[in-house]
Each structure stands twice: as C-alpha cells, then as structure tokens.
Design a protein around this motif. Structure first.
Motif, mmCIF file in Angstrom:
data_model
loop_
_atom_site.group_PDB
_atom_site.id
_atom_site.type_symbol
_atom_site.label_atom_id
_atom_site.label_comp_id
_atom_site.label_asym_id
_atom_site.label_seq_id
_atom_site.Cartn_x
_atom_site.Cartn_y
_atom_site.Cartn_z
ATOM 1 N N ASP A 1 2.448 12.787 -4.959
ATOM 2 C CA ASP A 1 3.348 13.708 -4.285
ATOM 3 C C ASP A 1 3.731 14.861 -5.210
ATOM 4 O O ASP A 1 3.766 14.716 -6.439
ATOM 5 N N CYS B 1 12.178 14.760 -4.077
ATOM 6 C CA CYS B 1 12.711 13.399 -3.875
ATOM 7 C C CYS B 1 12.143 12.823 -2.583
ATOM 8 O O CYS B 1 12.100 13.511 -1.552
ATOM 9 N N TYR B 2 11.773 11.550 -2.638
ATOM 10 C CA TYR B 2 11.142 10.877 -1.511
ATOM 11 C C TYR B 2 11.736 9.471 -1.385
ATOM 12 O O TYR B 2 12.351 8.955 -2.320
ATOM 13 N N TRP B 3 11.475 8.907 -0.219
ATOM 14 C CA TRP B 3 11.878 7.517 -0.038
ATOM 15 C C TRP B 3 11.131 6.648 -1.029
ATOM 16 O O TRP B 3 9.980 6.891 -1.359
ATOM 17 N N CYS C 1 12.569 10.397 -7.422
ATOM 18 C CA CYS C 1 12.465 11.839 -7.567
ATOM 19 C C CYS C 1 11.439 12.190 -8.647
ATOM 20 O O CYS C 1 11.376 11.541 -9.697
#
Length: 287
Positions: free
Chosen positions: A153, A157-159, A138
C-alpha cells in the motif's frame, strides 16, 4: 266525762298539727342536692307549692361531681412531671466511607481512561516508517520498501491486517474496558448506598468483575508480543519496539491489580456503625 275529754282532745290535736306545719314552713323544707342535705327557705306559698330563692343555694358547677373530680385527681397523680421524665435513648446509624474503597474506585476510573487511549492508539508496534495498532496501521511518507509483512500500500493509514492475534488482543482489550466500567460503577454504588446488605453485595460483585478484567488485559498483553514473535521472518525490519500504547495497557493492568487488592483487603471492614445517643430534657439540664 269521757265524751267531754274527747271533745277537748280533738281541738288540741288539730292545734298541734297546725303548729307543726307553721314550724316546717318557717324552718323550710329539707332537700338533697348531690348527696348533701340543704335547707330550702320558701318566700311564700301558692296553691300548695313552695318557691325558693336561688341565691340561697351554694354554687355548683357541672364538673363538681365526685366521679369527674376523682378521675382528674387520678390522672394528675399518675402523670409524671417534666422534671421527673426519664431521658430518652436513641440509636443513630453512622456511615463511614473507607479510604481504601475510594482509592479502588479511583483506580477503576483511571483504568477506563487508559484502556480507551490504548484502543484508540496506533502505537502498539513501531518500526522505521511503520506504526501498528489494534484496528489501524499507518505507513509513513519516508518509509523504505520492502514494507513490513510485504504490504504494497502507499503511505497512509489502513485497517489493520486480518491476523488472529491482533483481533484477539483487540477483543480482550474491549472486554477489559467493559468489565472495568461495570466494576467501577458497582464500587461507586457500594460507596453511595446506605443499605448494609446491598453495600457488601456491590463490593463482592465488583471484585469478581475486576478480576475478570484483570485476567483479560493480562492475556492481551501476553498474547500480542508472543504471537508477533512468530512473524519476525516477514517483518523486513531489524529493529522493532513496542509503543507507548502497549505500555498504557500494562499501566491499566497495574491499576486493576491495585483496585482488586484494595477491595479484597478492605472487604470485611465495617462501614456502618450504630451509636447510642441519650436525649436529656430541658428541665433536667437546668437542674
């Protein structure tokens, strides 16, 4: 003279025979009943057959035969009385639950909860404006570029990044969770079952599975920080710290180690005992 004597002898013989018949009729005929001689007194004579009065016979029942009476006597003699019966001894099976095995079971349940928390958390690795977990990382709103590991990014929150050590750590933690669930269930079955052989078989398998779980979580907790140290050149942050989720992993390892030690130390302790109990009859108690 001889002829006169014979003629006088014949009537005398006939007279004696008639007197004997009358005496037999008066005295009655002799009969045999149940090997006993009894006198039958006739009332009158009709066509050469004599009848008798039934009241003159003694009372005999169908059970008065000697064989039946003898069998009943033998049976009554051989049968012991209630006051002479020996006390009965029975063997009771007593199952005692060992407290150390119960504690080991509780430790296994705690490890399950801790591992679920560690896998779901994003607080394994933390820095200014950055949180990283085993599946998601995150970016916070107040993060200052450049972001760690040159991520471009926007906040959110991302993978997680496609990095080998992160995937390996996640896989090892999943193995830890699965094996700990199996070991905890086996320990519970060992506590529940009354079969002596099955009980120790469950405990033996539970110890081996818990050892696998312990080795898996220790490997994950060692691999993660060691491999992260190789990425510090791209970290873009001076201060890094491991979050509470990483500490939860160590807590799970400690509880796993304790469960394994408890099962190993208490493995040879007996949980099933056999006790003899003597049953005393009521008549003996009253005496």
């Amino acid at each position: 003279m001889s002829e006169v004597y014979k003629t006088q002898q014949q009537p005398s013989q006939q007279l004696q025979q008639q007197q004997q018949q009358q005496a037999q009729q008066q005295q009655g005929s002799i009969g045999i009943y149940n090997n006993k001689k009894i006198n039958v007194i006739p009332n009158y004579t009709l066509s050469g057959m004599s009848s008798f009065d039934a009241e003159s016979l003694p009372d005999y029942s169908e059970f008065d035969s000697e064989s039946v009476t003898l069998d009943y006597y033998k049976e009554s003699v051989l049968r012991p009385g209630a006051d002479k019966m020996a006390p009965t001894t029975t063997i009771e099976t007593i199952t005692i639950t060992r407290p150390l095995k119960v504690i080991a079971f509780i430790c296994g349940v705690i490890v399950v909860v801790l591992m679920i928390m560690a896998l779901a958390s994003t607080d394994w690795l933390m820095a200014a404006g950055w949180r990283q977990g085993l599946f998601v990382h995150c970016i916070e709103e107040d993060s200052v570029p450049p972001l760690p590991f040159n991520i471009q990014d926007p906040p959110g929150c991302y993978w997680t990044r496609d990095i080998g050590y992160i995937k390996a750590t996640a896989a090892l933690c999943i193995i830890t969770l699965i094996t700990d669930v199996i070991a905890t269930v086996l320990t519970g079955l060992g506590l529940k079952t009354q079969n002596h052989n099955m009980k120790y078989k469950f405990y033996r398998i539970a110890v081996l599975v818990m050892l696998v779980s312990l080795l898996a979580v220790l490997s994950a907790l060692i691999v993660y920080p060691v491999c992260f140290a190789g990425e510090l050149t791209m970290a873009n942050r001076r201060v890094w710290e491991f979050g509470w989720a990483y500490g939860v992993g160590w807590g799970a390892a400690i509880f796993l180690f304790g469960a394994v030690v408890l099962l190993l130390c208490d493995k040879e302790s007996e949980e099933i005992y056999y006790k003899e109990r003597k049953i005393v009859h009521e008549n003996q108690m009253r005496a």
